[in-house]
Write a protein that holds these residues in place. Structure first.
Motif, PDB file in Angstrom:
ATOM      1  N   THR A  18      10.548  39.832   8.440  1.00 43.09           N
ATOM      2  CA  THR A  18       9.675  40.331   7.354  1.00 43.09           C
ATOM      3  C   THR A  18       9.927  39.691   6.163  1.00 43.09           C
ATOM      4  O   THR A  18       9.017  39.674   5.249  1.00 43.09           O
ATOM      5  CB  THR A  18       9.748  41.959   7.256  1.00 43.09           C
ATOM      6  N   PHE A  19      11.186  39.687   5.770  1.00 46.46           N
ATOM      7  CA  PHE A  19      11.719  39.291   4.327  1.00 46.46           C
ATOM      8  C   PHE A  19      11.123  37.681   4.249  1.00 46.46           C
ATOM      9  O   PHE A  19      10.700  37.434   3.190  1.00 46.46           O
ATOM     10  CB  PHE A  19      13.127  39.183   4.315  1.00 46.46           C
ATOM     11  N   ILE A  20      11.038  36.796   5.313  1.00 50.36           N
ATOM     12  CA  ILE A  20      10.505  35.570   4.989  1.00 50.36           C
ATOM     13  C   ILE A  20       8.999  35.568   4.930  1.00 50.36           C
ATOM     14  O   ILE A  20       8.519  34.930   4.155  1.00 50.36           O
ATOM     15  CB  ILE A  20      10.921  34.764   6.467  1.00 50.36           C
ATOM     16  N   ALA A  21       8.119  36.519   5.619  1.00 51.83           N
ATOM     17  CA  ALA A  21       6.915  36.416   5.319  1.00 51.83           C
ATOM     18  C   ALA A  21       6.786  37.073   3.886  1.00 51.83           C
ATOM     19  O   ALA A  21       5.674  36.380   3.203  1.00 51.83           O
ATOM     20  CB  ALA A  21       6.364  37.582   6.527  1.00 51.83           C
ATOM     21  N   LEU A  22       7.317  38.103   3.300  1.00 49.68           N
ATOM     22  CA  LEU A  22       7.155  38.659   2.135  1.00 49.68           C
ATOM     23  C   LEU A  22       7.512  37.509   1.032  1.00 49.68           C
ATOM     24  O   LEU A  22       6.716  37.559   0.015  1.00 49.68           O
ATOM     25  CB  LEU A  22       8.136  39.889   1.782  1.00 49.68           C
ATOM     26  N   SER A  23       8.596  36.660   1.224  1.00 49.08           N
ATOM     27  CA  SER A  23       9.047  35.813   0.266  1.00 49.08           C
ATOM     28  C   SER A  23       7.952  34.701   0.358  1.00 49.08           C
ATOM     29  O   SER A  23       7.410  34.025  -0.899  1.00 49.08           O
ATOM     30  CB  SER A  23      10.137  35.069   0.624  1.00 49.08           C
ATOM     31  N   ILE A  24       7.027  34.205   1.449  1.00 52.01           N
ATOM     32  CA  ILE A  24       5.818  33.228   1.549  1.00 52.01           C
ATOM     33  C   ILE A  24       4.996  33.831   0.543  1.00 52.01           C
ATOM     34  O   ILE A  24       3.984  33.467   0.016  1.00 52.01           O
ATOM     35  CB  ILE A  24       5.576  33.091   2.636  1.00 52.01           C
ATOM     36  N   VAL A  25       4.454  35.089   0.879  1.00 50.78           N
ATOM     37  CA  VAL A  25       3.547  35.831   0.044  1.00 50.78           C
ATOM     38  C   VAL A  25       3.470  35.785  -1.314  1.00 50.78           C
ATOM     39  O   VAL A  25       2.937  35.574  -2.228  1.00 50.78           O
ATOM     40  CB  VAL A  25       3.223  37.189   0.605  1.00 50.78           C
ATOM     41  N   ALA A  26       4.955  36.043  -1.811  1.00 47.86           N
ATOM     42  CA  ALA A  26       5.314  36.153  -3.261  1.00 47.86           C
ATOM     43  C   ALA A  26       5.142  34.766  -3.831  1.00 47.86           C
ATOM     44  O   ALA A  26       4.556  34.735  -4.851  1.00 47.86           O
ATOM     45  CB  ALA A  26       6.670  36.726  -3.466  1.00 47.86           C
ATOM     46  N   ALA A  27       5.720  33.845  -3.062  1.00 46.22           N
ATOM     47  CA  ALA A  27       5.439  32.575  -3.588  1.00 46.22           C
ATOM     48  C   ALA A  27       3.904  31.958  -3.969  1.00 46.22           C
ATOM     49  O   ALA A  27       3.642  31.396  -4.702  1.00 46.22           O
ATOM     50  CB  ALA A  27       6.125  31.504  -2.750  1.00 46.22           C
ATOM     51  N   ALA A  28       3.237  32.373  -2.792  1.00 50.39           N
ATOM     52  CA  ALA A  28       1.573  32.046  -3.155  1.00 50.39           C
ATOM     53  C   ALA A  28       1.231  32.839  -4.109  1.00 50.39           C
ATOM     54  O   ALA A  28       0.386  32.431  -4.860  1.00 50.39           O
ATOM     55  CB  ALA A  28       0.870  32.469  -1.739  1.00 50.39           C
ATOM     56  N   VAL A  29       1.320  34.149  -4.396  1.00 50.74           N
ATOM     57  CA  VAL A  29       0.972  35.040  -5.214  1.00 50.74           C
ATOM     58  C   VAL A  29       1.260  34.463  -6.773  1.00 50.74           C
ATOM     59  O   VAL A  29       0.603  34.393  -7.815  1.00 50.74           O
ATOM     60  CB  VAL A  29       1.144  36.573  -5.302  1.00 50.74           C
ATOM     61  N   ASN A  30       2.683  33.828  -6.788  1.00 50.77           N
ATOM     62  CA  ASN A  30       3.159  33.138  -8.003  1.00 50.77           C
ATOM     63  C   ASN A  30       2.303  32.277  -8.439  1.00 50.77           C
ATOM     64  O   ASN A  30       2.373  31.756  -9.713  1.00 50.77           O
ATOM     65  CB  ASN A  30       4.622  33.035  -7.822  1.00 50.77           C
ATOM     66  N   ILE A  31       1.762  31.281  -7.490  1.00 51.76           N
ATOM     67  CA  ILE A  31       1.045  30.349  -7.952  1.00 51.76           C
ATOM     68  C   ILE A  31      -0.225  30.498  -8.492  1.00 51.76           C
ATOM     69  O   ILE A  31      -0.546  30.208  -9.484  1.00 51.76           O
ATOM     70  CB  ILE A  31       0.688  29.470  -6.575  1.00 51.76           C
ATOM     71  N   ILE A  32      -0.806  31.585  -8.060  1.00 56.19           N
ATOM     72  CA  ILE A  32      -1.986  32.175  -8.452  1.00 56.19           C
ATOM     73  C   ILE A  32      -1.870  32.932 -10.001  1.00 56.19           C
ATOM     74  O   ILE A  32      -2.563  32.622 -10.891  1.00 56.19           O
ATOM     75  CB  ILE A  32      -2.893  33.307  -7.586  1.00 56.19           C
ATOM     76  N   CYS A  33      -0.970  33.973 -10.141  1.00 53.84           N
ATOM     77  CA  CYS A  33      -0.729  34.716 -11.043  1.00 53.84           C
ATOM     78  C   CYS A  33       0.938  34.560 -11.292  1.00 53.84           C
ATOM     79  O   CYS A  33       1.631  35.668 -10.648  1.00 53.84           O
ATOM     80  CB  CYS A  33      -1.144  36.002 -10.687  1.00 53.84           C
ATOM     81  N   PRO A  34       1.329  33.834 -12.041  1.00 54.76           N
ATOM     82  CA  PRO A  34       2.888  33.869 -12.174  1.00 54.76           C
ATOM     83  C   PRO A  34       3.539  35.116 -12.682  1.00 54.76           C
ATOM     84  O   PRO A  34       2.970  35.429 -13.507  1.00 54.76           O
ATOM     85  CB  PRO A  34       2.972  32.795 -13.189  1.00 54.76           C
ATOM     86  N   PHE A  35       4.586  35.632 -11.863  1.00 53.32           N
ATOM     87  CA  PHE A  35       5.374  36.581 -12.239  1.00 53.32           C
ATOM     88  C   PHE A  35       6.717  36.614 -12.039  1.00 53.32           C
ATOM     89  O   PHE A  35       7.515  37.245 -12.426  1.00 53.32           O
ATOM     90  CB  PHE A  35       4.935  37.910 -11.187  1.00 53.32           C
ATOM     91  N   LEU A  36       7.054  35.105 -11.592  1.00 54.86           N
ATOM     92  CA  LEU A  36       8.508  34.887 -11.422  1.00 54.86           C
ATOM     93  C   LEU A  36       8.752  33.949 -12.439  1.00 54.86           C
ATOM     94  O   LEU A  36       9.664  32.738 -11.869  1.00 54.86           O
ATOM     95  CB  LEU A  36       8.782  34.402  -9.867  1.00 54.86           C
ATOM     96  N   GLY A  37       8.544  33.645 -13.490  1.00 54.26           N
ATOM     97  CA  GLY A  37       8.779  32.851 -14.493  1.00 54.26           C
ATOM     98  C   GLY A  37       7.414  31.956 -14.585  1.00 54.26           C
ATOM     99  O   GLY A  37       6.421  32.335 -14.547  1.00 54.26           O
ATOM    100  N   GLN A  38       7.887  30.822 -14.834  1.00 58.56           N
ATOM    101  CA  GLN A  38       6.873  29.847 -15.252  1.00 58.56           C
ATOM    102  C   GLN A  38       6.264  29.465 -13.990  1.00 58.56           C
ATOM    103  O   GLN A  38       6.737  29.269 -12.765  1.00 58.56           O
ATOM    104  CB  GLN A  38       7.293  28.391 -15.745  1.00 58.56           C
ATOM    105  N   ARG A  39       4.955  28.739 -14.086  1.00 57.61           N
ATOM    106  CA  ARG A  39       4.044  28.417 -12.839  1.00 57.61           C
ATOM    107  C   ARG A  39       4.854  27.029 -12.301  1.00 57.61           C
ATOM    108  O   ARG A  39       4.908  26.056 -12.853  1.00 57.61           O
ATOM    109  CB  ARG A  39       2.424  28.075 -13.354  1.00 57.61           C
ATOM    110  N   ARG A  40       4.751  26.867 -11.098  1.00 59.55           N
ATOM    111  CA  ARG A  40       5.322  25.513 -10.150  1.00 59.55           C
ATOM    112  C   ARG A  40       4.191  25.100  -9.346  1.00 59.55           C
ATOM    113  O   ARG A  40       3.500  25.604  -8.664  1.00 59.55           O
ATOM    114  CB  ARG A  40       6.685  25.937  -9.539  1.00 59.55           C
TER     115      ARG A  40
END
Length: 67
Positions: free
Chosen positions: A45-67
């Motif tokens: 579950t944590f792995i899946a959530l981290s992948i979702v968070a990475a994908a969302v961060n690409i579209i709408c950065p919430f973890l710092g700068q866009r990569r």
């Protein structure tokens, strides 16, 4: 954001790949030695959530700068 210099982009990729490799190695050692035991469902579950968070961060950065 596009990177103007290839060297800077290459350094970022190398840093991220190295961090990922070190993190995986540490978690493998911890798990193999039995220091930490987690239910498989939690880990998956944590792995899946981290992948979702990475994908969302690409579209709408919430973890710092866009990569």
């Amino acid at each position: 954001m596009p990177e103007d210099r290839l060297g800077k982009a290459g350094k970022d990729v190398a840093l991220i790949a190295t961090a990922l490799t070190v993190a995986h190695s540490v978690t493998l050692v911890i798990s193999t030695l039995g220091i930490v035991r987690l239910p498989v469902e939690w880990v998956e579950t944590f792995i899946a959530l981290s992948i979702v968070a990475a994908a969302v961060n690409i579209i709408c950065p919430f973890l710092g700068q866009r990569r």
